[in-house]
Design a protein around this motif. Structure first.
Motif, PDB file in Angstrom:
ATOM      1  N   GLY A  99       0.797  -1.222   0.000  1.00 59.15           N
ATOM      2  CA  GLY A  99       0.000   0.000   0.000  1.00 59.15           C
ATOM      3  C   GLY A  99       0.830   1.273   0.000  1.00 59.15           C
ATOM      4  O   GLY A  99       2.001   1.278  -0.399  1.00 59.15           O
ATOM      5  N   ASN A 100       0.234   2.323   0.498  1.00 62.61           N
ATOM      6  CA  ASN A 100       0.860   3.642   0.496  1.00 62.61           C
ATOM      7  C   ASN A 100       1.667   3.843   1.785  1.00 62.61           C
ATOM      8  O   ASN A 100       1.106   3.965   2.865  1.00 62.61           O
ATOM      9  CB  ASN A 100      -0.212   4.728   0.370  1.00 62.61           C
ATOM     10  CG  ASN A 100       0.383   6.109   0.222  1.00 62.61           C
ATOM     11  OD1 ASN A 100       1.483   6.261  -0.307  1.00 62.61           O
ATOM     12  ND2 ASN A 100      -0.325   7.120   0.690  1.00 62.61           N
ATOM     13  N   TYR A 101       2.986   3.857   1.646  1.00 59.15           N
ATOM     14  CA  TYR A 101       3.889   4.055   2.773  1.00 59.15           C
ATOM     15  C   TYR A 101       4.954   5.078   2.377  1.00 59.15           C
ATOM     16  O   TYR A 101       5.095   5.413   1.194  1.00 59.15           O
ATOM     17  CB  TYR A 101       4.603   2.746   3.156  1.00 59.15           C
ATOM     18  CG  TYR A 101       3.692   1.609   3.552  1.00 59.15           C
ATOM     19  CD1 TYR A 101       3.375   1.381   4.887  1.00 59.15           C
ATOM     20  CD2 TYR A 101       3.170   0.740   2.596  1.00 59.15           C
ATOM     21  CE1 TYR A 101       2.549   0.328   5.262  1.00 59.15           C
ATOM     22  CE2 TYR A 101       2.343  -0.307   2.957  1.00 59.15           C
ATOM     23  CZ  TYR A 101       2.037  -0.506   4.289  1.00 59.15           C
ATOM     24  OH  TYR A 101       1.220  -1.549   4.643  1.00 59.15           O
ATOM     25  N   PRO A 103       8.484   6.245   1.186  1.00 62.03           N
ATOM     26  CA  PRO A 103       9.333   5.525   0.218  1.00 62.03           C
ATOM     27  C   PRO A 103      10.329   4.571   0.859  1.00 62.03           C
ATOM     28  O   PRO A 103      10.517   3.453   0.369  1.00 62.03           O
ATOM     29  CB  PRO A 103      10.048   6.666  -0.528  1.00 62.03           C
ATOM     30  CG  PRO A 103       9.110   7.825  -0.433  1.00 62.03           C
ATOM     31  CD  PRO A 103       8.456   7.695   0.922  1.00 62.03           C
ATOM     32  N   LYS A 106       8.469   1.525   2.049  1.00 56.93           N
ATOM     33  CA  LYS A 106       8.015   0.726   0.909  1.00 56.93           C
ATOM     34  C   LYS A 106       9.162  -0.101   0.316  1.00 56.93           C
ATOM     35  O   LYS A 106       8.972  -1.269  -0.057  1.00 56.93           O
ATOM     36  CB  LYS A 106       7.416   1.641  -0.158  1.00 56.93           C
ATOM     37  CG  LYS A 106       6.532   0.922  -1.161  1.00 56.93           C
ATOM     38  CD  LYS A 106       5.637   1.896  -1.896  1.00 56.93           C
ATOM     39  CE  LYS A 106       4.616   1.152  -2.745  1.00 56.93           C
ATOM     40  NZ  LYS A 106       3.628   2.069  -3.341  1.00 56.93           N
TER      41      LYS A 106
END
Length: 230
Positions: A99-101, A103, A106
């Motif tokens: 998902g959206n983390y 950088p 991620k």
């Protein structure tokens, strides 16, 4: 010593890191006894964390859980770390896209997906300490501050542009603090990861003025409903 050799020496509360007979970094261990006293209740933090993870997820999941928890710890508070971990664990177990983390988080999660080791000494040491490696020493901004070091840089982008932020340890600083903790822990009757946890907690409480709370209780409370954040 040769050009690539290094060692450290301690005297009068000062630690000096030497490279080819030239002092390149100076730190102080003057406040370490104070931080150890302030943080003494957190001696077993890593031990308790391992036990809790095994209790909640099973021993076969310990490496994965520790890696995911370490990966989602970057630039986060403990509460945020737990929330991000739960989401990352859910995504991993359900084979969902990452998902959206941040950088950096991620990238670490992608390393885990690809069965590659985590990158960065601090993140690796954090995962190792939680998994039970008693020689692991975590050197983050709180450990740096405990030894009188706080590398600052100014953000130039994002919502916090113009504000100063503490940077992570250089390899030389990491070597120095890691070596110091491993050498001196037995003098306090401690294992390196115990001393590391106590310094971290003591510095954090001292500098932030935080009231002490039981991190194990917080972990248990937050993990009570594992997928509640999804």
């Amino acid at each position: 010593m040769g050009a690539n050799d290094h060692e450290y020496s301690g005297f009068a509360g000062i630690l000096i890191f030497w490279l080819d007979c030239t002092p390149v970094s100076i730190m102080t261990d003057r406040d370490i006894p104070k931080y150890l006293e302030i943080g003494h209740r957190y001696k077993d933090w890593y031990k308790n964390c391992k036990q809790l993870f095994i209790e909640l997820f099973g021993e076969e999941e310990l490496e994965l859980v520790c890696n995911l928890f370490a990966a989602t710890s970057i630039n986060t508070s403990l509460k945020s770390n737990i929330t991000l971990f739960r989401r990352a664990y859910y995504e991993y177990k359900e084979n969902l896209p990452i998902g959206n983390y941040l950088p950096n988080i991620k990238r670490q999660l992608q390393q885990i997906r690809e069965n590659k080791p985590l990158t960065g000494r601090k993140i690796n040491s954090f995962a190792q300490a939680m998994s039970g490696n008693v020689n692991a020493v975590v050197v983050d901004i709180w450990a740096l501050r405990a030894f009188g070091e706080d590398r600052k840089y100014t953000r130039h982008t994002g919502p916090h542009a113009g504000y100063e932020r503490s940077g992570g340890a250089s390899d030389r600083q990491y070597d120095l603090i890691e070596g110091y903790v491993r050498e001196h822990a037995p003098e306090y009757g401690l294992l390196p990861y115990e001393m590391s946890a106590m310094i971290w907690a003591g510095a954090r409480i001292h500098h932030n003025g935080e009231t002490e709370n039981t991190y194990e209780a917080l972990l248990r409370f937050k993990f009570n409903n594992l997928f509640g954040c999804i």
